[in-house]
Design an enzyme around this catalytic site. Structure first.
Site, PDB file in Angstrom:
ATOM      1  N   GLY A   1       0.914  -1.182  -0.034  1.00 57.81           N
ATOM      2  CA  GLY A   1      -0.040   0.028   0.173  1.00 57.81           C
ATOM      3  C   GLY A   1       0.946   1.140   0.125  1.00 57.81           C
TER       4      GLY A   1
ATOM      5  N   CYS B   1      -8.424  23.270  17.060  1.00 63.50           N
ATOM      6  CA  CYS B   1      -8.332  23.400  18.567  1.00 63.50           C
ATOM      7  C   CYS B   1      -8.082  22.296  19.446  1.00 63.50           C
ATOM      8  CB  CYS B   1      -9.623  23.967  19.224  1.00 63.50           C
ATOM      9  SG  CYS B   1     -10.504  25.455  18.254  1.00 63.50           S
TER      10      CYS B   1
ATOM     11  N   TYR C   1      -2.115   6.901   3.670  1.00 61.39           N
ATOM     12  CA  TYR C   1      -2.565   7.172   5.006  1.00 61.39           C
ATOM     13  C   TYR C   1      -2.890   8.272   5.405  1.00 61.39           C
ATOM     14  CZ  TYR C   1      -1.594   2.156   4.772  1.00 61.39           C
ATOM     15  OH  TYR C   1      -1.463   0.785   4.387  1.00 61.39           O
TER      16      TYR C   1
HETATM   17  C1  LIG Z   1      -2.512  -2.085   5.758  1.00 61.62           C
HETATM   18  C2  LIG Z   1      -2.341  -3.483   5.189  1.00 61.62           C
HETATM   19  C3  LIG Z   1      -1.537  -3.559   3.912  1.00 61.62           C
HETATM   20  C4  LIG Z   1      -0.608  -2.548   3.165  1.00 61.62           C
HETATM   21  O1  LIG Z   1       0.182  -2.249   4.136  1.00 61.62           O
HETATM   22  P1  LIG Z   1       1.447  -1.113   3.777  1.00 61.62           P
HETATM   23  O2  LIG Z   1       2.071  -1.065   5.029  1.00 61.62           O
HETATM   24  O3  LIG Z   1       0.685   0.110   3.156  1.00 61.62           O
HETATM   25  O4  LIG Z   1       2.110  -1.785   2.630  1.00 61.62           O
HETATM   26  C5  LIG Z   1      -1.428  -4.900   3.247  1.00 61.62           C
HETATM   27  N1  LIG Z   1      -2.149  -6.050   3.737  1.00 61.62           N
HETATM   28  C6  LIG Z   1      -3.000  -6.104   4.787  1.00 61.62           C
HETATM   29  C7  LIG Z   1      -3.676  -7.155   5.513  1.00 61.62           C
HETATM   30  C8  LIG Z   1      -3.042  -4.821   5.709  1.00 61.62           C
HETATM   31  O5  LIG Z   1      -3.746  -4.653   6.735  1.00 61.62           O
END
Ligand SMILES: *Cc1c(COP(=O)(O)O)cnc(C)c1O
Length: 415
Positions: A276, A343, A371
């Site tokens: 991700g 705030c 994120y």
């Molecule tokens: C959040 C998540 C990802 C992605 O993680 P990154 O650190 O953004 O690469 C992949 N698999 C699962 C199950 C996740 O919860």
């Protein structure tokens, strides 16, 4: 060429000056680079070329439809964690056979939607979930393809909030219980064992824990084979980190994947990955304008128009994001606290930044593609910022700024 670079003293996204983006779309505003997204995905695809592999982008990192679409066109599948994310990826026409469903709390309704859609695999995280999934699939007269998310009990060495592969975490099936749960799954009429998966944490800068986790999964796969249970794919999750500051040790995708691929050589296992952050993190920034400079006796505050509701990571994890001026300015720098209008004293975007600033200056908060918008809120009744994707010389609005009226449109007074 970096997707974000300076020309004539002005920071650009690809060929578009961020001053022009701010003038057209206002601030605060998220700016993504199509080229940066594609090249980050390509790094994974390149290492996997010729192999039976699928990169399932983790939608939760940034779920804007334009981001999903650019990645799908480039061959990505998707890792989803909710029915909402499933509907997003279906909205851009994603192939269900390229979707895996992760998450510890899948509801029956979510399972039903995913089963009727015909997704590639459910990443099951507990015995109770396995039983529920079998029941939901039976009701629909279907067989649910499953993988068990095994918790390999390795220390990812990352922030406690984003470390997920230790025994004490809520995620996955305990390593010592996984074999028995696979046997149970093999005996259920409405699930079909497809693979095995793990996800040990996020923002990992050292590749060693991935290899350690894979060793444990392979040992388990061998035990399962002895039980007559075949596993067809191994999904190593996401977690590869990005560079938030120059001092971060950056692991290349090659250095991350080569040791893993070496271990998988000779085994006829399909390889799935769920990156991700590494795909989107460095492909986005948050553009903001200085509202007020407020020099003080102890600290100097630069109050900007972005805040913790836009970018929660500094307040939530104490994360660092580099903050740079959009237009380079002459003069001696001063130390500033970069804060938003919310705030809360936790509303900061950066502490102690050496910058030469004036009222009205534009700043870019870097590495804010992952994120960031995805975690933003409407706290203080602040409409969420616009999202813009730059593609070469064009800046496209990919989510317009919310209006205040939209924020309370679902609310009602008592009669
Ligand atoms: C959040 C998540 C990802 C992605 O993680 P990154 O650190 O953004 O690469 C992949 N698999 C699962 C199950 C996740 O919860």
């Amino acid at each position: 060429m970096s997707a974000f670079s300076r020309h004539g003293g002005v920071l650009h996204a690809e060929s578009v000056a961020l001053t022009d983006v701010a003038a057209e779309f206002g601030t605060p505003c998220w700016v993504y680079s199509r080229q940066a997204l594609e090249s980050a995905l390509d790094e994974f695809q390149r290492e996997l070329r010729g192999l039976d592999a699928l990169v399932c982008y983790a939608v939760k990192a940034n779920s804007n439809l334009a981001v999903l679409d650019v990645l799908a066109r480039r061959g990505a599948g998707f890792d989803i964690v909710s029915a909402g994310e499933l509907k997003r990826v279906l909205a851009i026409g994603a192939d269900p056979q390229r979707i895996v469903f992760s998450g510890v709390g899948k509801s029956a309704a979510e399972m039903e939607l995913a089963l009727t859609t015909g997704i590639l695999c459910f990443n099951v995280e507990s015995a109770a979930e396995l039983e529920r999934l079998n029941g939901v699939a039976a009701k629909l007269g279907k067989k649910a393809p499953i993988s068990l998310r095994v918790n390999p009990d390795v220390d990812a060495g990352t922030h406690p909030y984003i470390s997920t592969g230790l025994k004490e975490n809520k995620f996955g099936v305990a390593y010592d219980e996984a074999r028995a749960l696979y046997r149970r799954a093999a005996g259920l009429a409405n699930v079909e064992i497809s693979g095995i998966d793990c996800h040990i944490g996020s923002q990992l800068l050292d590749p060693a824990p991935f290899a350690e986790a894979l060793d444990k999964l392979l040992a388990l796969i061998d035990q399962l084979a002895a039980d007559g249970i075949a596993v067809h794919h191994v999904d190593l999750g996401g977690g590869l980190g990005i560079r938030y500051r120059d001092s971060d040790a950056l692991t290349t995708v090659e250095a991350y994947l080569q040791p893993l691929l070496a271990k998988l050589k000779g085994r006829s296992l399909r390889i799935l990955l769920e990156p991700g952050r590494r795909v989107v993190g460095n492909a986005g920034l948050l553009l903001t304008r200085v509202e007020y400079l407020k020099p003080g006796e102890v600290k100097n505050f630069a109050i900007v128009d972005a805040a913790m509701n836009d970018l929660a990571r500094p307040a939530l994890y104490g994360s660092w994001h580099d903050i740079v001026p959009v237009v380079s300015r002459q003069g001696a720098p001063t130390t500033w606290e970069i804060v938003g209008p919310v705030c809360e004293s936790g509303d900061f975007l950066g502490h102690g930044r050496e910058l030469t600033l004036a009222d009205g200056d534009l700043l870019a908060i870097l590495s804010a593609g992952a994120y960031s918008m995805a975690m933003s809120s409407n706290y203080n009744t602040r409409p969420r910022a616009a999202e813009v994707m730059v593609d070469g010389t064009q800046a496209h609005l990919v989510r317009r700024r919310e209006t205040v009226e939209e924020l309370y449109a679902l609310e009602q007074r008592l009669p």
